[in-house]
Write an enzyme that holds these catalytic residues in place. Structure first.
Site, PDB file in Angstrom:
ATOM      1  N   HIS A   7      20.746 -40.092 -25.904  1.00 42.79           N
ATOM      2  CA  HIS A   7      19.724 -40.290 -24.873  1.00 42.79           C
ATOM      3  C   HIS A   7      18.331 -40.216 -25.526  1.00 42.79           C
ATOM      4  CE1 HIS A   7      18.547 -40.623 -20.664  1.00 42.79           C
ATOM      5  NE2 HIS A   7      17.456 -40.011 -21.082  1.00 42.79           N
ATOM      6  N   ALA A   8      17.517 -41.238 -25.283  1.00 47.11           N
ATOM      7  CA  ALA A   8      16.227 -41.344 -25.976  1.00 47.11           C
ATOM      8  C   ALA A   8      15.316 -40.151 -25.674  1.00 47.11           C
ATOM      9  CB  ALA A   8      15.533 -42.632 -25.553  1.00 47.11           C
TER      10      ALA A   8
ATOM     11  N   ARG B 120      33.087 -40.747 -15.770  1.00 50.64           N
ATOM     12  CA  ARG B 120      32.964 -39.558 -14.917  1.00 50.64           C
ATOM     13  C   ARG B 120      34.060 -38.519 -15.146  1.00 50.64           C
ATOM     14  NH1 ARG B 120      29.898 -43.297 -13.646  1.00 50.64           N
ATOM     15  NH2 ARG B 120      27.894 -42.906 -12.624  1.00 50.64           N
TER      16      ARG B 120
ATOM     17  N   HIS C 129      20.538 -35.873 -17.463  1.00 54.65           N
ATOM     18  CA  HIS C 129      19.558 -34.816 -17.154  1.00 54.65           C
ATOM     19  C   HIS C 129      20.155 -33.613 -16.432  1.00 54.65           C
ATOM     20  CE1 HIS C 129      17.548 -38.569 -17.962  1.00 54.65           C
ATOM     21  NE2 HIS C 129      16.416 -37.922 -18.167  1.00 54.65           N
TER      22      HIS C 129
ATOM     23  N   TRP D  37      26.111 -34.777  -3.554  1.00 57.90           N
ATOM     24  CA  TRP D  37      25.544 -35.800  -4.456  1.00 57.90           C
ATOM     25  C   TRP D  37      25.680 -37.180  -3.831  1.00 57.90           C
ATOM     26  CZ3 TRP D  37      22.751 -36.332  -8.847  1.00 57.90           C
ATOM     27  CH2 TRP D  37      22.914 -37.453  -9.643  1.00 57.90           C
TER      28      TRP D  37
ATOM     29  N   HIS E  22       8.032 -46.295 -23.861  1.00 58.15           N
ATOM     30  CA  HIS E  22       8.089 -45.057 -23.082  1.00 58.15           C
ATOM     31  C   HIS E  22       8.019 -43.841 -24.009  1.00 58.15           C
ATOM     32  CE1 HIS E  22       9.552 -42.388 -19.786  1.00 58.15           C
ATOM     33  NE2 HIS E  22      10.094 -41.731 -20.800  1.00 58.15           N
ATOM     34  N   GLU E  23       8.857 -43.854 -25.028  1.00 59.96           N
ATOM     35  CA  GLU E  23       8.915 -42.694 -25.930  1.00 59.96           C
ATOM     36  C   GLU E  23       7.605 -42.528 -26.702  1.00 59.96           C
ATOM     37  OE1 GLU E  23      11.066 -40.611 -25.427  1.00 59.96           O
ATOM     38  OE2 GLU E  23      12.456 -41.862 -24.303  1.00 59.96           O
TER      39      GLU E  23
ATOM     40  N   TYR F 143       3.002 -28.074  -9.627  1.00 61.44           N
ATOM     41  CA  TYR F 143       2.196 -29.258  -9.332  1.00 61.44           C
ATOM     42  C   TYR F 143       0.833 -28.947  -8.710  1.00 61.44           C
ATOM     43  CZ  TYR F 143       6.480 -31.691 -10.503  1.00 61.44           C
ATOM     44  OH  TYR F 143       7.592 -32.140 -11.173  1.00 61.44           O
TER      45      TYR F 143
ATOM     46  N   GLU G  84       5.660 -38.842 -18.249  1.00 63.36           N
ATOM     47  CA  GLU G  84       6.656 -39.922 -18.205  1.00 63.36           C
ATOM     48  C   GLU G  84       6.029 -41.280 -17.919  1.00 63.36           C
ATOM     49  OE1 GLU G  84       9.566 -39.414 -19.236  1.00 63.36           O
ATOM     50  OE2 GLU G  84       9.570 -37.228 -19.218  1.00 63.36           O
TER      51      GLU G  84
ATOM     52  N   ARG H  41       9.941 -35.858 -12.182  1.00 58.94           N
ATOM     53  CA  ARG H  41       8.919 -36.432 -13.058  1.00 58.94           C
ATOM     54  C   ARG H  41       9.035 -37.964 -13.144  1.00 58.94           C
ATOM     55  NH1 ARG H  41      10.579 -33.428 -18.483  1.00 58.94           N
ATOM     56  NH2 ARG H  41      10.295 -31.703 -17.043  1.00 58.94           N
ATOM     57  N   TYR H  42      10.266 -38.482 -13.123  1.00 60.12           N
ATOM     58  CA  TYR H  42      10.437 -39.941 -13.256  1.00 60.12           C
ATOM     59  C   TYR H  42      10.090 -40.657 -11.956  1.00 60.12           C
ATOM     60  CZ  TYR H  42      12.984 -38.325 -17.360  1.00 60.12           C
ATOM     61  OH  TYR H  42      13.331 -37.696 -18.524  1.00 60.12           O
TER      62      TYR H  42
ATOM     63  N   ARG I 262      23.041 -40.038  -2.633  1.00 56.21           N
ATOM     64  CA  ARG I 262      23.105 -41.378  -3.254  1.00 56.21           C
ATOM     65  C   ARG I 262      23.159 -42.440  -2.150  1.00 56.21           C
ATOM     66  NH1 ARG I 262      23.272 -43.320  -8.333  1.00 56.21           N
ATOM     67  NH2 ARG I 262      25.469 -43.522  -8.853  1.00 56.21           N
TER      68      ARG I 262
ATOM     69  N   HIS J  67       4.968 -40.676 -24.907  1.00 55.91           N
ATOM     70  CA  HIS J  67       5.041 -39.206 -25.037  1.00 55.91           C
ATOM     71  C   HIS J  67       4.361 -38.756 -26.327  1.00 55.91           C
ATOM     72  CE1 HIS J  67       7.660 -38.488 -21.657  1.00 55.91           C
ATOM     73  NE2 HIS J  67       8.675 -39.159 -22.141  1.00 55.91           N
TER      74      HIS J  67
HETATM   75  O1  X8Z Z   1      15.250 -40.071 -19.655  1.00 55.19           O
HETATM   76  C1  X8Z Z   1      14.445 -40.978 -19.679  1.00 55.19           C
HETATM   77  C2  X8Z Z   1      13.687 -41.303 -20.969  1.00 55.19           C
HETATM   78  C3  X8Z Z   1      13.463 -40.106 -21.812  1.00 55.19           C
HETATM   79  S1  X8Z Z   1      12.279 -39.035 -21.162  1.00 55.19           S
HETATM   80  C4  X8Z Z   1      14.476 -42.292 -21.785  1.00 55.19           C
HETATM   81  N1  X8Z Z   1      14.262 -41.768 -18.585  1.00 55.19           N
HETATM   82  C5  X8Z Z   1      14.991 -41.538 -17.353  1.00 55.19           C
HETATM   83  C6  X8Z Z   1      16.478 -41.846 -17.492  1.00 55.19           C
HETATM   84  O2  X8Z Z   1      16.866 -42.450 -18.501  1.00 55.19           O
HETATM   85  O3  X8Z Z   1      17.245 -41.491 -16.608  1.00 55.19           O
HETATM   86  C7  X8Z Z   1      13.313 -42.870 -18.471  1.00 55.19           C
HETATM   87  C8  X8Z Z   1      13.578 -43.471 -17.124  1.00 55.19           C
HETATM   88  C9  X8Z Z   1      14.353 -42.441 -16.346  1.00 55.19           C
HETATM   89 ZN    ZN Z   2      10.374 -39.713 -21.068  1.00 56.47          ZN
END
Ligand code: X8Z
Ligand code: ZN
Length: 618
Positions: free
Chosen positions: A357-358, A190, A517, A489, A387-388, A227, A415, A526-527, A493, A391
């Site tokens: 980050h994926a 952090r 994010h 925040w 997950h990927e 939406y 997602e 979205r998640y 939480r 997409h």
């Molecule tokens: O960011 C993601 C994906 C890419 S769209 C790996 N996710 C969120 C995160 O990591 O915070 C998937 C679950 C939630």
């Molecule tokens: Zn994703």
């Protein structure tokens, strides 16, 4: 270009390339409308609107592919120069979005065929981070956003005399059970976001100004407007869904806190307080699967440890991706193009800075789809690979839609696709692909273990999925100011997740910035939606194949009938309001938490028993 998810810049340009694609305007009654243009439209006609949309689609196609390629390089190779290039490309995209959105206003009072109106509305929300029209605004915004993304991607901090990355820090958070070490790592990560705060606050001012020019109260209202329902209705909708899942979350929280208390004692885990966020196995306490062993139901048979199976079977990142691909092809989807494997990044390179980050990318909105992931051989990343690819398969399914519709029915759908597929990774499926021996398939007495593992990730995530954008909505509306960003925040939480920091936070902390994010500027609701939808999709798929056992034992691997139905929803892209897409696959027009509750029903009963003599809540 469309990618899920990734850099700041990509988010600036929300619509899509397809260079060389002919532009369709699939309205059959445009000509009639031209004649019958409404009285208020004496200056512009439906024909003007049609031409405007055609040009807009062409312009965006060209620029988006350019931006996608620049972004790809930037995210794969973060340097001073690629940041400069990415900021430039982002600025251009931002200028185009702002110009098109403002030009679209001239058609506001014109009566248009539904399809054209939908495209016009989409154009106004083309960017979630709109720049205002005034000179220099797009440049300033793009530089800030690119800088924030790069700051996160290159973030490091000192631990025991060495500079460590998020990847290394996450491993320690996942594996350590030393509260002092966990606290140090958690606090260390952090420190990377402290310098982001001023830029973040400036960015908020700029995108609010841009959103107001488009007629929204602030950027949060712009986001909530995506939406197919009133923005306030959307808030009520998310609250309704949360209320459905909350009783299950509360039971899980109560049980996890009690087990952690057994392990760490009253001092570290008091029984009437939120749980320390550094003890839950994940840097943001958003998924708790890494501390499963601590909460494994006593006496229940063992479930399946996917990490161990992957290791025992010598899986590497490539094999994980190929296995996930095979799941989709087993349902009748075309295999990925060769270029996917040539161009994707699937392991962390040692010699350069990348955004780890994926994410999944659609470079040209035809066939050049890719993922970028620093894959580790473990169960968590096995799910993320699915997950990927979800997409990517979605992107390919809607590639023949007009440019503005090459998107998810709503962002939660995008997602949820791969996650729904990953819910079919059952022991029986693992036998089919040779990862598990028939004799090792756990019996019914292991259901609790299987469900607990799953709940630690999926149920634990739900309130986190909800609170991230609640925070951003408050920031955009001005309810939270930079002086109380961090307290705001932590209030959320605590309220939603029931977690707290391991020690009071320093006055200059900007903890939201330590979650990808926020500096990566990707909306998060979205998640939350995806965690509801994926279970709804899974249930619909299992019902469609006539599966009669418990939902968590159902796998639709190899089922082409489901694949066809699934594809029918996917290929609609964003061409219709999302309830139409949902109905096409599930028969229902409402998002609904009852499928996730049904999936975890046996666990809920177990948790209630465990918690019977405990005081829950915080
Ligand atoms: O960011 C993601 C994906 C890419 S769209 C790996 N996710 C969120 C995160 O990591 O915070 C998937 C679950 C939630
Ligand atoms: Zn994703």
């Amino acid at each position: 270009m469309k990618l899920f998810l990734s850099s700041a810049v990509s988010v600036l340009a929300l619509t899509i390339a397809g260079c060389g694609n002919s532009v369709e305007v699939p309205s059959d009654n445009v000509d009639k409308m031209v004649e019958a243009a409404s009285p208020s439209s004496d200056q512009v006609t439906v024909q003007d609107a049609k031409e405007f949309l055609e040009n807009a689609e062409q312009e965006k196609s060209v620029l988006n592919e350019y931006q996608a390629r620049v972004d790809w390089v930037n995210n794969n190779f973060i340097t001073e120069d690629t940041n400069w290039l990415a900021a430039k490309a982002s600025e251009q995209a931002s200028l185009l979005d702002t110009r098109l959105a403002n030009e679209a206003k001239q058609f506001n009072d014109l009566s248009l065929p539904e399809d054209m109106r939908r495209k016009m509305d989409g154009l106004k929300r083309a960017s979630n981070f709109p720049a205002p029209e005034r000179q220099g605004a797009a440049k300033e915004l793009s530089e800030i956003m690119t800088g924030l993304n790069a700051a996160y991607g290159t973030g490091k901090f000192e631990y025991k005399g060495e500079m460590i990355t998020l990847t290394e820090a996450s491993d320690i958070i996942a594996e350590s059970d030393d509260p002092e070490e966990l606290k140090a790592i958690w606090e260390g990560w952090r420190t990377i976001s402290v310098p982001m705060k001023d830029d973040y606050a400036r960015m908020v001012e700029i995108v609010n100004e841009g959103s107001q020019e488009l007629g929204y109260a602030d950027a949060g209202a712009l986001w909530r407007g995506g939406y197919d329902m009133d923005a306030d209705e959307f808030i009520a909708e998310t609250n309704r869904l949360w209320e459905q899942v909350k009783p299950l979350y509360d039971q899980l929280h109560c049980n996890v806190r009690a087990e952690l208390n057994e392990k760490y004692g009253n001092e570290v885990v008091p029984l009437d307080e939120p749980i320390r966020a550094d003890l839950l196995g994940n840097m943001w306490a958003q998924q708790w699967g890494n501390v499963y062993e601590t909460v494994a139901p006593e006496g229940a048979a063992e479930g399946v440890d996917t990490t161990k199976l992957l290791e025992d079977n010598d899986y590497d990142a490539l094999k994980m991706v190929q296995t996930a691909e095979k799941f989709f092809t087993s349902m009748g989807f075309e295999p990925l193009p060769e270029t996917f494997y040539e161009r994707s990044l699937i392991t962390k390179p040692e010699d350069r800075e990348v955004v780890c980050h994926a994410s999944a990318w659609d470079i040209d909105e035809k066939d050049d789809i890719r993922i970028k992931m620093c894959t580790k051989v473990n169960g968590e990343d096995f799910s993320t690979v699915h997950h990927e690819l979800g997409h990517n398969f979605y992107q390919r399914a809607y590639k023949n839609q007009p440019v503005f519709y090459r998107n998810g029915a709503n962002d939660g759908f995008h997602e949820a696709i791969g996650d729904m597929v990953a819910l079919s990774i059952t022991p029986e499926y693992l036998v089919k692909i040779g990862l598990l021996d028939e004799s090792e398939v756990p019996g019914e007495d292991a259901d609790l273990a299987l469900l607990m593992r799953q709940a630690m990730d999926k149920v634990a995530f739900v309130p986190f999925g909800l609170m991230v954008d609640q925070w951003r909505w408050k920031v955009f509306s001005g309810e939270l100011t930079p002086a109380n960003y961090n307290e705001g925040w932590w209030e959320l939480r605590e309220e939603y997740q029931g977690v707290k920091p391991p020690a009071p936070r320093p006055a200059d902390a900007f903890d939201p910035g330590a979650k990808y994010h926020i500096p990566g500027n990707t909306p998060y609701m979205r998640y939350f939606l995806a965690h509801i939808l994926q279970f709804q999709f899974h249930k619909a798929a299992c019902d469609a194949v006539g599966f009669e056992g418990p939902l968590h034992r159902c796998s639709v691997y190899g089922n082409q009938e489901v694949g066809e139905k699934f594809n029918a929803m996917l290929e609609m892209g964003a061409s219709k309001p999302w309830p139409d897409a949902l109905e096409a696959f599930t028969g229902s027009r409402e998002m609904d938490g009852s499928a996730i509750l049904e999936y975890f029903e046996p666990l809920q009963s177990y948790l209630e028993e465990q918690n019977e003599n405990r005081t829950c809540g915080w």
